[in-house]
Design a protein around this motif. Structure first.
Motif, PDB file in Angstrom:
ATOM      1  N   LYS A  36      -2.440   4.329  -7.322  1.00 12.10           N
ATOM      2  CA  LYS A  36      -1.755   3.805  -8.127  1.00 12.10           C
ATOM      3  C   LYS A  36      -1.684   2.770  -7.588  1.00 12.10           C
ATOM      4  O   LYS A  36      -0.753   2.751  -6.448  1.00 12.10           O
ATOM      5  N   GLY A  37      -2.366   1.734  -8.275  1.00 10.08           N
ATOM      6  CA  GLY A  37      -2.409  -0.082  -7.748  1.00 10.08           C
ATOM      7  C   GLY A  37      -2.698  -0.657  -6.722  1.00 10.08           C
ATOM      8  O   GLY A  37      -2.471  -1.413  -5.791  1.00 10.08           O
ATOM      9  N   VAL A  38      -3.888   0.404  -6.247  1.00 13.20           N
ATOM     10  CA  VAL A  38      -5.084   0.516  -5.468  1.00 13.20           C
ATOM     11  C   VAL A  38      -6.330   0.138  -5.475  1.00 13.20           C
ATOM     12  O   VAL A  38      -5.939   1.054  -6.232  1.00 13.20           O
ATOM     13  N   THR A  39      -6.603  -0.854  -5.794  1.00 13.90           N
ATOM     14  CA  THR A  39      -8.234  -0.744  -5.953  1.00 13.90           C
ATOM     15  C   THR A  39      -9.680  -0.872  -4.884  1.00 13.90           C
ATOM     16  O   THR A  39      -8.432  -1.033  -3.532  1.00 13.90           O
ATOM     17  N   THR A  40     -10.374  -0.636  -4.565  1.00 17.58           N
ATOM     18  CA  THR A  40     -11.404  -1.056  -3.254  1.00 17.58           C
ATOM     19  C   THR A  40     -11.621  -2.538  -3.653  1.00 17.58           C
ATOM     20  O   THR A  40     -12.244  -3.145  -4.387  1.00 17.58           O
ATOM     21  N   HIS A  41     -11.621  -3.344  -2.482  1.00 14.45           N
ATOM     22  CA  HIS A  41     -11.552  -5.077  -2.253  1.00 14.45           C
ATOM     23  C   HIS A  41     -13.555  -4.505  -2.214  1.00 14.45           C
ATOM     24  O   HIS A  41     -14.175  -3.818  -1.334  1.00 14.45           O
ATOM     25  N   HIS A  42     -14.069  -6.016  -2.826  1.00 10.68           N
ATOM     26  CA  HIS A  42     -15.763  -6.175  -1.955  1.00 10.68           C
ATOM     27  C   HIS A  42     -16.310  -5.746  -0.730  1.00 10.68           C
ATOM     28  O   HIS A  42     -17.024  -5.674  -0.704  1.00 10.68           O
ATOM     29  N   THR A  43     -15.365  -5.978  -0.281  1.00 10.53           N
ATOM     30  CA  THR A  43     -15.165  -6.008   1.472  1.00 10.53           C
ATOM     31  C   THR A  43     -15.473  -4.686   1.389  1.00 10.53           C
ATOM     32  O   THR A  43     -15.323  -4.295   2.915  1.00 10.53           O
ATOM     33  N   GLY A  44     -14.476  -3.589   1.082  1.00  7.81           N
ATOM     34  CA  GLY A  44     -14.737  -2.247   1.806  1.00  7.81           C
ATOM     35  C   GLY A  44     -13.392  -1.928   2.293  1.00  7.81           C
ATOM     36  O   GLY A  44     -13.440  -0.627   1.746  1.00  7.81           O
ATOM     37  N   ARG A  45     -12.385  -2.582   2.360  1.00  8.55           N
ATOM     38  CA  ARG A  45     -10.671  -2.302   2.306  1.00  8.55           C
ATOM     39  C   ARG A  45     -10.013  -1.845   0.790  1.00  8.55           C
ATOM     40  O   ARG A  45     -11.329  -2.439  -0.030  1.00  8.55           O
ATOM     41  N   PHE A  46      -9.151  -2.104   1.430  1.00  7.49           N
ATOM     42  CA  PHE A  46      -8.013  -1.416   0.125  1.00  7.49           C
ATOM     43  C   PHE A  46      -7.103  -2.287  -0.360  1.00  7.49           C
ATOM     44  O   PHE A  46      -6.539  -2.706   0.737  1.00  7.49           O
ATOM     45  N   HIS A  47      -7.047  -2.616  -1.798  1.00  6.65           N
ATOM     46  CA  HIS A  47      -6.216  -3.821  -1.800  1.00  6.65           C
ATOM     47  C   HIS A  47      -5.058  -3.277  -2.979  1.00  6.65           C
ATOM     48  O   HIS A  47      -5.201  -2.761  -4.688  1.00  6.65           O
ATOM     49  N   PRO A  48      -4.061  -2.864  -2.501  1.00  5.98           N
ATOM     50  CA  PRO A  48      -2.190  -3.000  -3.145  1.00  5.98           C
ATOM     51  C   PRO A  48      -2.055  -4.317  -3.836  1.00  5.98           C
ATOM     52  O   PRO A  48      -2.164  -4.860  -3.375  1.00  5.98           O
ATOM     53  N   GLN A  49      -1.883  -4.096  -5.270  1.00  5.47           N
ATOM     54  CA  GLN A  49      -0.735  -4.930  -5.674  1.00  5.47           C
ATOM     55  C   GLN A  49      -0.811  -4.766  -6.775  1.00  5.47           C
ATOM     56  O   GLN A  49      -0.394  -2.545  -7.105  1.00  5.47           O
ATOM     57  N   HIS A  50       0.485  -5.241  -7.525  1.00  3.69           N
ATOM     58  CA  HIS A  50       1.841  -4.807  -8.014  1.00  3.69           C
ATOM     59  C   HIS A  50       1.629  -5.815  -9.346  1.00  3.69           C
ATOM     60  O   HIS A  50       1.868  -7.144  -8.936  1.00  3.69           O
ATOM     61  N   GLN A  51       3.430  -5.981 -10.449  1.00  7.77           N
ATOM     62  CA  GLN A  51       3.120  -7.494 -11.698  1.00  7.77           C
ATOM     63  C   GLN A  51       4.540  -7.017 -11.089  1.00  7.77           C
ATOM     64  O   GLN A  51       5.393  -6.571 -11.265  1.00  7.77           O
ATOM     65  N   VAL A  52       4.631  -8.331 -10.827  1.00  8.87           N
ATOM     66  CA  VAL A  52       6.165  -9.346 -11.025  1.00  8.87           C
ATOM     67  C   VAL A  52       6.164 -10.216 -12.198  1.00  8.87           C
ATOM     68  O   VAL A  52       5.382 -11.154 -12.632  1.00  8.87           O
ATOM     69  N   ARG A  53       7.617 -10.019 -13.058  1.00  4.27           N
ATOM     70  CA  ARG A  53       7.299 -11.060 -13.768  1.00  4.27           C
ATOM     71  C   ARG A  53       5.680 -11.256 -15.098  1.00  4.27           C
ATOM     72  O   ARG A  53       5.129 -12.060 -15.374  1.00  4.27           O
ATOM     73  N   GLY A  54       4.479  -9.959 -14.911  1.00  3.93           N
ATOM     74  CA  GLY A  54       4.279 -10.020 -15.699  1.00  3.93           C
ATOM     75  C   GLY A  54       3.227 -10.996 -14.980  1.00  3.93           C
ATOM     76  O   GLY A  54       1.319 -10.975 -14.999  1.00  3.93           O
ATOM     77  N   ARG A  55       2.835 -11.017 -13.783  1.00  3.26           N
ATOM     78  CA  ARG A  55       2.087 -11.634 -12.780  1.00  3.26           C
ATOM     79  C   ARG A  55       1.618 -10.295 -11.394  1.00  3.26           C
ATOM     80  O   ARG A  55       2.488  -9.511 -11.175  1.00  3.26           O
TER      81      ARG A  55
END
Length: 137
Positions: A28-47
């Motif tokens: 959850k919260g981890v996507t594959t970046h266009h560079t092939g690396r892994f990009h975690p992100q989450h939401q804080v106050r809708g952002r």
């Protein structure tokens, strides 16, 4: 849980990771970046808040778990097995825990049973236990 990028690890660096069966990375919260690396992100106050780029999905999942807190599985439901002198029909595959009992978007519970292969409604109730009692009668 499997993913398209390899075996999914459930724990790393002493943290229980947030798994996802609907995400290619398996976390959850981890996507594959266009560079092939892994990009975690989450939401804080809708952002969306980026947590950086990582070489492995597991390292990204660890960053996500550190940011949002370690995954804690929901506590099992404490189900009544008897009520009003009736033995209630439990179901491990029903989200309510009772066979023939369904929760509607309104929050109310409907009891159903089958008669001749057709579903017959037994009514709507305020609690899952009330619906399970109606189903057990």
């Amino acid at each position: 849980i499997g993913c398209m990028l390899g075996a999914v690890v459930t724990k790393a660096e002493g943290l229980q990771l947030h798994l996802s069966s609907s995400n290619r990375t398996g976390y959850k919260g981890v996507t594959t970046h266009h560079t092939g690396r892994f990009h975690p992100q989450h939401q804080v106050r809708g952002r969306h808040v980026s947590l950086g780029l990582f070489d492995t999905a597991v390292a990204a999942a660890v960053a996500y778990a550190r940011a949002v807190g370690e995954y804690r599985p929901p506590a099992p439901l404490a189900l009544a097995t008897e009520a009003e002198g009736l033995r209630l029909h439990l179901s491990s595959s029903s989200s309510t825990g009772y066979r023939g009992v369904f929760q509607h978007a309104s929050g109310r519970f409907q009891a159903q049973h089958r008669v001749g292969g057709r579903r017959v409604s037994l009514g709507y109730f305020n609690t899952a236990v009330e619906a399970a009692v109606a189903s057990a009668r």
